[in-house]
Structures are given as C-alpha cells and as structure tokens.
Design a protein around this motif. Structure first.
Motif, PDB file in Angstrom:
ATOM      1  N   TYR A 277       0.834  -1.205   0.000  1.00  0.00           N
ATOM      2  CA  TYR A 277       0.000   0.000   0.000  1.00  0.00           C
ATOM      3  C   TYR A 277       0.863   1.247   0.000  1.00  0.00           C
ATOM      4  O   TYR A 277       0.625   2.194  -0.778  1.00  0.00           O
ATOM      5  CB  TYR A 277      -0.933  -0.005   1.208  1.00  0.00           C
ATOM      6  CG  TYR A 277      -1.793   1.241   1.287  1.00  0.00           C
ATOM      7  CD1 TYR A 277      -3.002   1.319   0.595  1.00  0.00           C
ATOM      8  CD2 TYR A 277      -1.391   2.367   2.010  1.00  0.00           C
ATOM      9  CE1 TYR A 277      -3.775   2.472   0.636  1.00  0.00           C
ATOM     10  CE2 TYR A 277      -2.156   3.514   2.059  1.00  0.00           C
ATOM     11  CZ  TYR A 277      -3.356   3.572   1.368  1.00  0.00           C
ATOM     12  OH  TYR A 277      -4.103   4.718   1.410  1.00  0.00           O
ATOM     13  N   GLU A 278       1.866   1.307   0.905  1.00  0.00           N
ATOM     14  CA  GLU A 278       2.731   2.484   0.997  1.00  0.00           C
ATOM     15  C   GLU A 278       3.429   2.748  -0.338  1.00  0.00           C
ATOM     16  O   GLU A 278       3.475   3.881  -0.808  1.00  0.00           O
ATOM     17  CB  GLU A 278       3.773   2.250   2.106  1.00  0.00           C
ATOM     18  CG  GLU A 278       3.220   2.241   3.511  1.00  0.00           C
ATOM     19  CD  GLU A 278       2.842   3.643   3.986  1.00  0.00           C
ATOM     20  OE1 GLU A 278       3.401   4.621   3.426  1.00  0.00           O
ATOM     21  OE2 GLU A 278       1.979   3.756   4.872  1.00  0.00           O
ATOM     22  N   PRO A 353      -1.866   4.623   7.311  1.00  0.00           N
ATOM     23  CA  PRO A 353      -0.824   4.941   6.338  1.00  0.00           C
ATOM     24  C   PRO A 353       0.012   6.143   6.782  1.00  0.00           C
ATOM     25  O   PRO A 353      -0.354   6.884   7.706  1.00  0.00           O
ATOM     26  CB  PRO A 353      -1.608   5.251   5.060  1.00  0.00           C
ATOM     27  CG  PRO A 353      -2.966   4.677   5.282  1.00  0.00           C
ATOM     28  CD  PRO A 353      -3.230   4.762   6.749  1.00  0.00           C
TER      29      PRO A 353
END
Length: 890
Positions: A277-278, A353
């Motif tokens: 995701y990052e 996040p």
C-alpha cells in the motif's frame, strides 16, 4: 447396519464371483502370499504370525486374535481344547463376530475352516480385508472398492504412462505403485528414471521401498505379477489398501502442521499488504504530480503534424497511461479495505498509512488531475481544425502544382525538338495529329493554372507561414505556361510547312514505286529466263526456245525508254530536296528499289542476251546429233523386234503341231536354233547404237516402240524357248521308247493336251488337267472318292505342287497308266484260267500261279473290294473285274 447394506451386497457379489475365480492356480498362489502378508502385518502387533494360511487358522485362536487386533475389540473367550469341537467353536466365534459387523458370510462354515479348506479360508480372509481394510475407504461419496480406485486415480493422475482403471492389469508394469509412493514421499523414488518396458525393476523398487520405509510388508513378488496375464484382483486390492492406510495417517499429521503455517502466512501477508500500500500510494501520487503540468500546457504549434502529435500523446495518455493508474487507484482502495478487514478478524489494530498517503489524499490529488485534464482535449481539437484548414489549402496547392509540373515535365524539350526535319510524310502527319492533341491538352490545363494562382493568393491573405515558397512556385508555373504557348505556335507552323514539301515528294516516290516495281520484276524475270539452264530433248523444243528469245530481244528498246522515265522521276525528287533543303531521313517508303539497282540489272540483262544466243546455237547442234542417233537405233530395232516375235511364234507352232515324227520335229527345231544363233551379230550391233544413245543422255525415241531392254529380254526368251522345246522333244522320244508308246498314242495325248491348253502356255492348270483326264476316260467323279483320286494323280504329275502340269509330266503319267492297263488285262486272263468252274480265286493262288509283279498289282487294286479276311478271302470274277477296271467298264 443400514449404512453398510450397499457395501455388504457388493461384498457378497464379490465373494461369489471370486470364489469361482479361485480355481485359477496362479491367482490362488497370489492370494495365499498376499493374504498371509496382510494377516502378519497385523498379527505381529500381538507378537505372533502365521506360516500357512489354511493350517494356522484351523484352531480359530489366531483368527480370533487377528480380528481383535484389526477391530480393537475383545471377542468371547476362546476354547483351549485341541479337539475338533473346540476348534469349530473358536472359528464360529470369529465368524459370528464378522457377522456382527454387518457382513453376510455365504457358504463359509466353521467346519470347512477347521478342515483346512484353502478355498474357503482365502474367501473368509478376503471378507475380513473388505470389511476392515477397504470398506471404510471413502473418496468423494464413494466407498470401498470404488473409493480406493478413485483415490488411486487421483493420486497417479499427474504421472506419465500411468492409467489406473482396475485392480489387475493396470498395475502390471509397476508404475502405479511407484507413482503412489512418489506422490507422498518423492524423496524415496526417482520416478523420472523408471521405464514402462521394465516392469520387474519397477515392481521390485516399489515393494522394497514400501517395506523398508513405509512399514508395508511385501505381499507379492514381482515375478507373480509379471508372469500372470491378469493378476489377482483381491491380491492387488489388498496390497493397494495398505498403501492407502499408510499414507492417510501421514496426511492427518500434515494437516495439523499446515494450520500453524497458515496463521504465520496470514500475518506475513498482512505485513506485505501494508508495504505494498505504501509503495503503490507513493508511486501513484508521484505520477499525478508529473502529469498535471503537462495537461495544463496550452502553447499552440505552427504545424499540423506537431499538433496531431500532441493529440496522439493525449490519446495515448487516455488509452495507455491513465487506465493502469485508474486500476492502481481502485486496487489501492480495495487493498486498504481488505487489509483493515483481515486485521480486524485477526484482532489486530487498524492500519494507519504515512502522512499524505491516506485514501482521501489520493482522491484529492486525483481530482486535481482530472481538473487539469478537462478542456485540454477540446483545445487540441480546435487548434487542429484551424491548422487543418490552412494545411488543406496548402496541400491543395501542392497537389495541383505537382500535377501541373508533372504534366509540363519535358514538354518544352518536346516542343523544341526538330524531329520533323528527318521524318517521313506518315511520321509528319502523325506528329501533326500528336501536336493537335497536345494543343487541346494545353488548353484544358489553362483552368488548373488559374486555380493554382487563386489558391496562392488565398494563402497569402490568410498569412500562411510558408507563403514565400508558395509564391515562388506559383511564379515558376506561370512563366513556364507562357513559354509553352509560344513554343507550341512555332512548332505548329514548322510541322505544316514540312508536311506540304513531303506530300509533294511522297507523290513522286509513289509514282517511282508504281513504275519501278513492274520494270524491276520484268528485268528479274528476264535475267532468270536468260540464265535458265534449259533441258530439251527434241529439235522442236530448241527451235521454240530460239523463237521466244528473238521475240524478247525485240522488246529491249521499249524497255530502255521506260528505264529512262523512271530515273527521271528520281532526279526530280533530288532537285526538290536540294532546292528546299529538305533533310531526307530515309529512302522511298513505297519500295526498296533504287536507281542504282535498276541500272545494274539493266546492264546485266544486256550482258546475258548474247550469252543466251550462243547457248541456244550449241544446244541446236546437239539436238540434231541426238535425232540422228534415235533414227539409227529405231531403224535396226524395228527390224529385230518383229523378227524375234516371229521366231517365238514359229517355235510354239512346231512344239504344238504334230507334223511328222518326233525325230522330224527335233531336226526342224535344231535348224531353227542354228538360224537364231547366226542372227547374234545384229543384236550386238544394236547394243553399240544403244551405248551411243545412253552416252548422249537420250531417254526417249518416238521413232520406235522397242527399247534395248525389250530386245534383250526377247532374245533371251527366244534362246531359252528353242533350247527348252528341243529338250522336251528329246524327253518325249525317250519316254516313247522306254514305255513303248506308239506315235498314234503320242499324237492323241498331244491333241488332248493342246485342246485344253487354252492360253497356249504349254502347261495345264489343275482344272484343265482334270477335264483332260475325264476326256481320256478317267473316272474322276465330283465326290470325295473322285477328289481323293485326283489328288493322288496330281501328286504324281506335280510333285512340287506348282499348280501346273507340263506335257512331259502328262505323257509320263499316261504311259504309266497304259502299262497298268496292260497288266490288268494279263491278270484278268490268268484269273479266268485259275478260277475255272468255281468262278472265284484265293490270294494264295494269285501269289502261287501269277508272276510276282502281276500278283502284287492285283492284290493292291482289289484290296477295297475284299471281305473282312482281306485278299486271303474268296474273290469272285465280278468283284475282281470291278477292282481292276472300275464299275464303268463292266
């Protein structure tokens, strides 16, 4: 019990079916070995085993122990006595226990087991194996045998050369056993080195590995399986069920370990999702940051190509670059939601996040991207339409200019060519037609030139960026157009002037050709006639040639006048060419004849005339000499030919006519022969004259019908005829003297022969000879017997089968027949004396009383008239007369 009903029925059917198949000794041997090994694999848990399956179960003790081990239950206490009743009791307890498990034992009683009945014992053990080792196997709602087969098929499906369809021949090559082991314990067998054509190695490998590493006893030998056309199904099924149970236990332990690994894998997967995701969020934001300035650029381009490239780049962005990013953005949101759900289900805290990479941050950046994108495509299309309008005019100008320039290419050089100076009249007319077509084409292109100028003016008014090059090109086209007009007018005048001169010359050429051709043909014919190597054979022919030659010489003055007129036409053509400076490129198109050729042929004709005169004079002299030779030969041939013919006729009359005796005829013929030989010098003289004629190459002679070949043939025939006729007379004299024929008989024979010799050839054909014989009294009827008699006579007179009869052969035959008649008369006289009053005679009497020649003659002639005893039988006077003279004489 209900759950086993279907399986019990199956086992009952299997039991009945297999009980019959146990009669096969090979299968019984395999079952003994397999069932014994299977039983021992369980009995050894109780510290015992069996050696002989039908003997060791007879007392029922080890049978009960086996059931306790495999079922895990206790059976009733066994009887310890060794009497038969005790053994039957123990076996019944075991059988009752088996029955309590829902198994119907058909035709298997305790007494048979106790008595050591091998067939029943193996059937009982097979029932135990089905119930406790195979019945509980279940794969996808199938159980027992079908379940075990399906399990084998599933496990061996990925393996090459393995196709498990049954529990007999599908296992013969050993690859099925090896595949089961390799599927669960791949480190134990190198399956890739196995070969389908080496079943012994495959089976031994599988059995040894199973016994050593899987604790599965060796229940069969490889030789038993390979050496049997169809291995025993129960033995194979028992062996395979051991593999199933060995691997199913290991699979349960493996399942527990997999669960622990799965928990660890989930945690690792969650960590990986966070990292993904990052990274995905960072990449997507960076792409948006780079793309927005490109979409906000509105600087127009000067060319259509550059603007179209911008539009193409934007379409690539929409078609290629943006869709993956949209998918990445969507996937990012999906991954974020999935990760939060997994963390919540795992009782772990929610994922947060990094700063600026929240889903909301990404949505805001995406909105800015779409804002920059909005209106960019519309601006591009408007700019393209503007440039498209200018490019359309420019392209239209270029197309029309290119078409005009392509059309005008080479036209100035073509108009300046002076090809008409060396052209013929037909070529000038073609050039005029071509020039008229060009003038029409030139007028048609006027409109295009005006359109080119108008488009250039419009581009100047719209301030087209490349106007200077357009104006320069337009000016070149206009200047060239003016030059083409001037050159066209000049060439038209030159072509028309040249056409008039050439038409005049063409008329003179045509007149020259019309008069020169027949005159040339006349001269060629004259030369051919004057040089013709004539062949004549008579004075008349050479006189005709001389007359024709004199007539030809009379036409020469008029021919010379025609020659002068033809040359005058050519001189007039030369005067026109010199006066008007016409450049003549070729010769007269209507003829290949030129004045030099006419003069040369005329000179040749004048030279050949006296040569022809001399040749005709010489040939006339030669023909006069030939005529003298013809008359000289004809004068002699006309005398010799008739003389030979006359002599031939005289000799024929002498040989046919019967004047005087044969000696008188012979004397007369020899005098003729002497006179003929004395005529030979005249023949030789004629041969000399003929030699002169041949040397002079004379092939015909109208003064005589006789040729030397006719004279030679007649002379040779004359000599041959006189010699042959003399010989015939001599032979007739010899025949007459030898046979005692009188002169009167000879005359009679000659008269008959000559009468039927219609063509006076001196010979008779077969039918003529037959008629002659009949006229002389021979009985030759028109039946089979008559034909046979005539064939006999022909074989005498014509032994060579030439189909003709000579007079000599005729008189030879008649003399012999006359002699036969005399003999017959003598025999008849002797018969009357010998027969006496009894009027018959025997063969023995003929041979005894008559001379030998008369007796044999009589026997031969009367053979057809005798009885079955032949000539030894009695023969009366009437039959004897018929045999000698025939019925017509009686």
């Amino acid at each position: 019990m209900d759950q086993y009903d279907g399986e019990i029925d199956y086992m009952q059917q299997e039991d009945d079916w297999d009980r019959d198949l146990l009669l096969d000794p090979a299968w019984e041997k395999q079952q003994r070995k397999t069932f014994t090994a299977w039983c021992n694999s369980h009995l050894r848990k109780a510290g015992t085993q069996i050696e002989n399956i039908e003997e060791d179960f007879r007392d029922g003790l080890k049978l009960m122990l086996l059931l306790e081990v495999i079922s895990g239950e206790r059976l009733a206490k066994p009887e310890r006595g060794k009497m038969r009743v005790h053994k039957i009791s123990n076996v019944n307890k075991a059988l009752d226990f088996i029955a309590s498990k829902g198994v119907k034992l058909v035709s298997i009683g305790a007494e048979e087991i106790v008595d050591g009945n091998a067939k029943m014992t193996l059937g009982m053990i097979w029932t135990i194996i089905l119930r406790f080792a195979i019945q509980d196997i279940s794969v996808e709602e199938t159980s027992a045998k079908e379940g075990l087969l399906l399990w084998c098929q599933r496990k061996t499906a990925p393996y090459k050369n393995v196709n498990i369809q049954n529990f007999h021949i599908s296992w013969k090559d050993g690859l099925g056993f090896c595949a089961l082991i390799h599927r669960h314990r791949p480190e134990l067998i190198d399956y890739g080195k196995l070969r389908k054509d080496d079943p012994m190695t495959n089976l031994n490998t599988a059995f040894d590995v199973a016994e050593k590493y899987l604790d599965i006893p060796k229940m069969l030998d490889a030789e038993d399986i390979v050496g049997t056309a169809r291995p025993d199904e129960k033995a194979i099924m028992t062996y395979v069920s051991s593999f199933y149970h060995a691997f199913s236990g290991a699979q349960k332990a493996e399942t527990a370990a997999n669960r622990i690994c799965k928990v660890l894998a989930v945690n690792q997967e969650n960590e990986q999702l966070m990292e993904d995701y990052e990274k995905l969020a960072s990449d997507l934001l960076e792409w948006i940051r780079r793309t927005i300035p490109w979409l906000e650029n509105r600087l127009p381009e000067n060319t259509m190509q550059a603007m179209q490239q911008k539009l193409e780049d934007f379409r690539d962005y929409r078609r290629l670059h943006k869709p993956p990013k949209v998918q990445e953005k969507c996937q990012l949101e999906i991954n974020f939601n999935t990760l939060q759900t997994k963390l919540r289900l795992s009782n772990r805290p929610a994922f947060m996040p990094s700063e600026g990479k929240m889903v909301s941050d990404i949505n805001n950046a995406w909105g800015s991207l779409e804002g920059a994108e909005k209106g960019y495509e519309e601006w591009l299309l408007n700019e393209i339409r503007r440039l498209e309008r200018l490019d359309h005019l420019a392209e239209k100008f270029r197309q029309k200019a290119a078409i005009h320039e392509a059309w005008t290419e080479g036209k100035e050089d073509m108009l300046q060519k002076r090809d008409y100076e060396t052209a013929s009249l037909s070529e000038i007319k073609a050039l005029l037609k071509k020039h008229e077509a060009f003038e029409s084409d030139l007028a048609a292109h006027q409109d295009r030139v005006e359109q080119i100028a108008a488009i250039a003016q419009e581009l100047n008014e719209l301030d087209y960026y490349d106007s200077p090059s357009v104006n320069a090109r337009c000016q070149r086209i206009c200047d060239q157009w003016d030059s083409l007009g001037a050159l066209t007018q000049k060439r038209s005048e030159a072509l028309q002037r040249t056409e008039k001169l050439l038409e005049t010359i063409d008329q003179l050429y045509l007149e020259f050709a019309k008069r020169a051709a027949p005159f040339n043909n006349w001269m060629e014919g004259a030369m051919e006639d004057l040089q013709d190597t004539f062949i004549v054979h008579t004075i008349e022919e050479i006189q005709g040639l001389s007359t024709a030659h004199e007539q030809f010489k009379a036409t020469l003055p008029e021919a010379d006048k025609e020659r002068q007129a033809i040359l005058g036409i050519h001189n007039e053509i030369a005067k026109i060419v010199q006066t008007y400076h016409v450049n003549m490129a070729g010769t007269n198109p209507y003829t290949t004849i030129n004045p030099q050729e006419i003069n040369n042929k005329w000179d040749k004709v004048r030279q050949l005339v006296p040569q022809r005169d001399q040749a005709l004079i010489e040939e006339h002299a030669r023909q006069q000499n030939n005529e003298r030779l013809r008359r000289q030969f004809a004068n002699q041939a006309n005398v010799i030919g008739p003389w030979i013919q006359t002599k031939m006729e005289e000799i024929g009359r002498i040989s046919i006519e019967m004047h005087g005796t044969l000696e008188d005829q012979l004397t007369h013929l020899r005098q003729y022969e002497k006179s003929i030989v004395n005529y030979k010098p005249k023949i030789d003289q004629l041969e000399g004259d003929h030699q002169l004629i041949q040397e002079a190459l004379i092939f015909d002679n109208k003064h005589t019908n006789y040729t030397m070949e006719h004279i030679r043939v007649g002379w040779e025939q004359l000599l041959t005829t006189i010699a042959r006729t003399i010989n015939e007379i001599e032979n007739q004299i010899l025949t007459r003297d030898a046979k005692g024929i009188s002169q009167e008989q000879l005359n009679e024979f000659r008269a008959s022969f000559n009468h039927f010799d219609r063509d006076h050839s001196g010979t008779l054909g077969a039918e003529e000879f037959k008629a002659c014989l009949i006229s002389l009294g021979f009985d030759i009827a028109n039946d089979a017997q008559g034909e046979n008699e005539f064939s006999r006579i022909m074989s005498i007179v014509d032994p060579n089968r030439m189909g003709i009869v000579t007079f000599q052969a005729f008189i030879d035959f008649m003399s012999r027949e006359t002699a036969d008649t005399d003999t017959a008369d003598q025999v008849m006289a002797s018969f009357k004396v010998l027969a006496g009053d009894k009027n018959y005679i025997l063969a023995e009497e003929l041979r005894r009383e008559l001379p030998p020649d008369q007796a044999e003659y009589c026997i031969a002639r009367m053979a057809p008239y005798t009885g079955p005893d032949g000539v030894a039988g009695a023969l009366d006077y009437m039959s004897f007369s018929t045999a000698l003279y025939g019925e017509s004489d009686l």
